[in-house]
Design a protein around this motif. Structure first.
Motif, PDB file in Angstrom:
ATOM      1  N   ASP A   1      41.802   3.181  15.722  1.00 26.13           N
ATOM      2  CA  ASP A   1      41.985   4.627  15.718  1.00 26.13           C
ATOM      3  C   ASP A   1      40.947   5.265  16.631  1.00 26.13           C
ATOM      4  N   ILE A   2      41.358   5.614  17.842  1.00 26.69           N
ATOM      5  CA  ILE A   2      40.440   6.161  18.837  1.00 26.69           C
ATOM      6  C   ILE A   2      39.791   7.450  18.346  1.00 26.69           C
ATOM      7  N   SER A   3      40.548   8.273  17.646  1.00 24.77           N
ATOM      8  CA  SER A   3      40.005   9.557  17.201  1.00 24.77           C
ATOM      9  C   SER A   3      38.838   9.377  16.234  1.00 24.77           C
ATOM     10  N   TRP A   4      38.804   8.233  15.535  1.00 24.76           N
ATOM     11  CA  TRP A   4      37.700   7.944  14.610  1.00 24.76           C
ATOM     12  C   TRP A   4      36.602   7.122  15.269  1.00 24.76           C
ATOM     13  N   SER A   5      36.972   5.989  15.851  1.00 21.94           N
ATOM     14  CA  SER A   5      35.962   5.044  16.341  1.00 21.94           C
ATOM     15  C   SER A   5      35.209   5.576  17.555  1.00 21.94           C
ATOM     16  N   SER A   6      35.767   6.545  18.261  1.00 21.15           N
ATOM     17  CA  SER A   6      35.067   7.090  19.420  1.00 21.15           C
ATOM     18  C   SER A   6      33.835   7.894  19.028  1.00 21.15           C
ATOM     19  N   TYR A   7      33.808   8.443  17.809  1.00 24.54           N
ATOM     20  CA  TYR A   7      32.747   9.372  17.425  1.00 24.54           C
ATOM     21  C   TYR A   7      32.000   8.950  16.164  1.00 24.54           C
ATOM     22  N   ASN A   8      32.279   7.764  15.688  1.00 26.00           N
ATOM     23  CA  ASN A   8      31.613   7.244  14.494  1.00 26.00           C
ATOM     24  C   ASN A   8      31.192   5.798  14.739  1.00 26.00           C
ATOM     25  N   PRO A   9      30.167   5.307  14.027  1.00 27.12           N
ATOM     26  CA  PRO A   9      29.412   5.999  12.996  1.00 27.12           C
ATOM     27  C   PRO A   9      28.328   6.906  13.571  1.00 27.12           C
ATOM     28  N   ILE A  10      27.751   7.726  12.713  1.00 21.00           N
ATOM     29  CA  ILE A  10      26.496   8.403  13.035  1.00 21.00           C
ATOM     30  C   ILE A  10      25.391   7.394  12.760  1.00 21.00           C
ATOM     31  N   PHE A  11      24.676   6.996  13.800  1.00 16.53           N
ATOM     32  CA  PHE A  11      23.665   5.952  13.637  1.00 16.53           C
ATOM     33  C   PHE A  11      22.544   6.469  12.733  1.00 16.53           C
TER      34      PHE A  11
ATOM     35  N   ASN B   1      19.461   5.715  11.862  1.00 17.57           N
ATOM     36  CA  ASN B   1      18.076   5.856  12.314  1.00 17.57           C
ATOM     37  C   ASN B   1      17.857   7.100  13.169  1.00 17.57           C
ATOM     38  N   ASP B   2      18.929   7.638  13.748  1.00 15.46           N
ATOM     39  CA  ASP B   2      18.821   8.829  14.592  1.00 15.46           C
ATOM     40  C   ASP B   2      19.479  10.050  13.951  1.00 15.46           C
ATOM     41  N   GLY B   3      19.978   9.936  12.737  1.00 15.50           N
ATOM     42  CA  GLY B   3      20.721  11.014  12.108  1.00 15.50           C
ATOM     43  C   GLY B   3      19.837  12.184  11.708  1.00 15.50           C
ATOM     44  N   MET B   4      20.411  13.397  11.798  1.00 18.04           N
ATOM     45  CA  MET B   4      19.742  14.617  11.349  1.00 18.04           C
ATOM     46  C   MET B   4      20.114  14.873   9.899  1.00 18.04           C
ATOM     47  N   PHE B   5      19.249  15.557   9.179  1.00 18.92           N
ATOM     48  CA  PHE B   5      19.372  15.699   7.730  1.00 18.92           C
ATOM     49  C   PHE B   5      20.720  16.251   7.275  1.00 18.92           C
ATOM     50  N   ASP B   6      21.383  17.059   8.106  1.00 18.19           N
ATOM     51  CA  ASP B   6      22.640  17.666   7.679  1.00 18.19           C
ATOM     52  C   ASP B   6      23.868  16.861   8.080  1.00 18.19           C
ATOM     53  N   GLN B   7      23.674  15.762   8.808  1.00 20.41           N
ATOM     54  CA  GLN B   7      24.817  14.985   9.270  1.00 20.41           C
ATOM     55  C   GLN B   7      25.350  14.084   8.161  1.00 20.41           C
ATOM     56  N   GLN B   8      26.661  13.865   8.177  1.00 20.34           N
ATOM     57  CA  GLN B   8      27.339  13.094   7.131  1.00 20.34           C
ATOM     58  C   GLN B   8      27.298  11.606   7.479  1.00 20.34           C
ATOM     59  N   VAL B   9      26.126  11.021   7.331  1.00 20.97           N
ATOM     60  CA  VAL B   9      25.907   9.648   7.778  1.00 20.97           C
ATOM     61  C   VAL B   9      26.757   8.659   6.990  1.00 20.97           C
ATOM     62  N   TYR B  10      26.685   8.696   5.675  1.00 19.09           N
ATOM     63  CA  TYR B  10      27.441   7.736   4.863  1.00 19.09           C
ATOM     64  C   TYR B  10      28.941   7.876   5.089  1.00 19.09           C
ATOM     65  N   GLN B  11      29.410   9.106   5.191  1.00 18.95           N
ATOM     66  CA  GLN B  11      30.839   9.339   5.407  1.00 18.95           C
ATOM     67  C   GLN B  11      31.293   8.766   6.747  1.00 18.95           C
ATOM     68  N   SER B  12      30.379   8.707   7.732  1.00 18.83           N
ATOM     69  CA  SER B  12      30.737   8.220   9.067  1.00 18.83           C
ATOM     70  C   SER B  12      30.963   6.716   9.108  1.00 18.83           C
ATOM     71  N   PHE B  13      30.631   6.008   8.023  1.00 15.24           N
ATOM     72  CA  PHE B  13      30.875   4.564   7.961  1.00 15.24           C
ATOM     73  C   PHE B  13      32.347   4.242   7.677  1.00 15.24           C
ATOM     74  N   GLY B  14      33.131   5.264   7.359  1.00 16.83           N
ATOM     75  CA  GLY B  14      34.529   5.064   6.963  1.00 16.83           C
ATOM     76  C   GLY B  14      34.669   5.205   5.465  1.00 16.83           C
ATOM     77  N   ASN B  15      35.817   5.680   5.007  1.00 16.09           N
ATOM     78  CA  ASN B  15      35.983   6.017   3.602  1.00 16.09           C
ATOM     79  C   ASN B  15      35.832   4.822   2.668  1.00 16.09           C
ATOM     80  N   SER B  16      36.348   3.666   3.064  1.00 17.57           N
ATOM     81  CA  SER B  16      36.252   2.491   2.195  1.00 17.57           C
ATOM     82  C   SER B  16      34.800   2.105   1.958  1.00 17.57           C
TER      83      SER B  16
END
Length: 526
Positions: A470-480, A482-497
């Motif tokens: 899924d290009i629409s997902w894998s192109s912009y995820n995950p939020i890495f 170690n570089d994530g900002m406090f308001d970013q949805q890091v865990y959610q960026s790993f995929g729902n499962s």
């Protein structure tokens, strides 16, 4: 009669004493009674005199952060455990004093305010007493304390001709780095640091001490491989080791005016990546003076000399300066510390993008560079306190993703069949505390505007070396992480499962919210 300065100090101390709750002071006292040499009270607090000999250790621990703003938080006491048993005792004490907030500190490199600092709570610092590195009997693994820094750990291992997958700046701490995934110069060969975990010794929310690995407490181990600090307190990491000798690398500094050639070289490097021993980080720095805008590229090759063809496109540009040489691995990492300035306040934010075909990627890079530069100068013109805006391109080619999968993988969800990506680390640094609210907002707005442009212009386009997904997902995820900002949805960026699995594990082992409600870090939705 006391002078005005003495009066002000007295008033300050009285306010501080009132801010430190009875519950917090009772918890600190319990730790002090059990481990008097491993506790330091705030020197300005009501019990500071009891640990006066530890004042300098308290002060350095409370202020030694990459983000100077973290030192606004002032712990009621600092605890310096030397074993898992001591950490377990601290957890049990905290469970007896449920209003007390705490923080865990490894190297203090996370820029997010409150992720490794605490105000009027208990700061548990893994330095200096949980910072040792020892190599296993057969040399295939190493035990590393969470308080070690990477240049320290790798200096020990270098004596045996060994290394582990670790940080690219030597002063970064081991603990948060590994738990956040851990991207390394060695990742394209061996995977992320989290992929190379063999075992973690950790303390759970109820104070029990366990070992977690692929066969014992495997759910905790699964969560620790990129899931952050919400599952347990790691007191020892066991990591795979790899043979290493002399390496080639360092930094070259270029004029910002050469950005088109260098970013074009970065696009090609990512797409045509064939030698897993090679790595680059391409940082673009902007100050108020356009003439001082520069590009600093961190080069690495796992060997004394890179073969012809690896960095040729970058070599078309003559650098302003270079310290690249053949050297030991820990020496390289220590040298890289020079580019992580201390004494400033920082905020970082992560952006993940697809690496597109050359013409499209260079078009995006051109827009990215000029837009970021213009926005940076606009903010700097209105607030002369801002020192530097920067973005760092970290290639994530399919070779790297496959190396991660081959090593066992982690929770980030990278898949080689999805094609090439880049992780972008965005930074803003400033001096005046008055910008502590505004400056993070600046970098958030800048990144969001660039991502919006990328998606509206190139959204749906296949990355280089794409096969499926899924290009629409894998192109912009995950939020890495170690570089994530406090308001970013890091865990959610790993995929729902993965998100649901991690959330279930967290709630199973921490039903009272010891990790999720009483310290900083990325969180799960309630």
């Amino acid at each position: 009669m006391p002078d005005e300065r003495s009066k002000q100090a007295l008033v300050s101390n009285l306010r501080l004493a009132s801010a430190q709750s009875n519950d917090t002071l009772a918890a600190c006292q319990a730790l002090y009674t059990k481990y008097p040499t491993h506790v330091a009270f705030d020197p300005l607090g009501p019990y500071g005199i009891d640990t006066a000999s530890q004042d300098s250790l308290y002060d350095s621990t409370n202020t030694d952060y990459w983000n100077e703003g973290q030192s606004k938080n002032r712990a009621a006491c600092a605890f310096f455990p030397g074993s898992a048993e001591e950490v377990s005792y601290a957890v049990r004490i905290l469970n007896n004093h449920t209003s007390v907030q705490y923080a865990l500190k490894s190297g203090g490199h996370n820029a997010n305010f409150g992720f490794s600092s605490v105000n009027q709570g208990i700061l548990i610092s893994f330095r200096p007493n949980l910072a040792d590195t020892t190599i296993g009997v057969d040399g295939s693994t190493a035990d590393i304390g969470p308080g070690s820094r990477w240049d320290e750990a790798l200096t020990v291992l270098d004596q045996y001709g060994k290394a582990v997958v670790g940080g690219r700046l030597g002063h970064v701490g081991v603990g948060g780095y590994v738990l956040g995934g851990g991207l390394s110069f060695l990742t394209s060969q061996y995977g992320f640091a989290a992929d190379n975990l063999v075992n973690v010794e950790c303390v759970l929310a109820n104070g029990s001490i366990i070992n977690a690995n692929r066969t014992s407490n495997s759910d905790i181990f699964y969560a620790m491989q990129g899931g952050g600090n919400q599952f347990g307190i790691v007191t020892k990491f066991t990591l795979k080791t790899f043979d290493i000798g002399q390496v080639w690398g360092g930094t070259k500094t270029y004029a910002g005016s050469d950005y088109k050639t260098l970013l074009g070289a970065t696009a090609n490097f990512t797409q045509n990546f064939t030698d897993p021993k090679a790595a680059v980080i391409v940082t673009n720095d902007f100050t108020l003076d356009d003439l001082a805008s520069i590009i600093v590229i961190f080069y690495f090759y796992d060997g004394p000399t890179p073969p012809a063809g690896i960095f040729d496109e970058f070599d078309q540009v003559t650098p302003l300066s270079s310290n690249v040489s053949t050297q030991s691995y820990p020496s390289l990492l220590t040298g890289n510390n020079a580019y992580s300035l201390s004494g400033l306040r920082y905020q970082i934010r992560e952006g993940t993008y697809p690496n597109l075909p050359y013409d499209n990627m260079t078009s995006f890079y051109d827009y990215h560079y000029t837009s970021f530069q213009q926005q940076a100068f606009a903010h700097q013109a209105t607030s002369l306190d801002i020192q530097i805006f920067s973005f760092a391109i970290q290639p994530i080619p399919v070779v790297l993703k496959q190396a991660s999968a081959d090593a066992g993988g982690n929770r980030l969800g990278l898949d080689a069949t999805n094609g090439d990506n880049i992780f972008m680390e965005y930074d803003v640094s400033w001096l005046n505390p008055d910008c502590d609210t505004l400056c993070p907002g600046y970098i958030e707005t800048m990144v969001d505007s660039i991502k919006s442009y990328q998606q509206s212009t190139f959204g749906g386009m296949s990355p280089t070396n794409y096969k499926s997904g899924d290009i629409s997902w894998s192109s912009y995820n995950p939020i890495f992480p170690n570089d994530g900002m406090f308001d970013q949805q890091v865990y959610q960026s790993f995929g729902n499962s993965t998100y649901q699995q991690l959330k279930t594990i967290q709630q199973r082992w921490d039903p009272q919210g010891f990790f999720s409600q009483r310290q900083g870090g990325f969180k799960f939705s309630s």
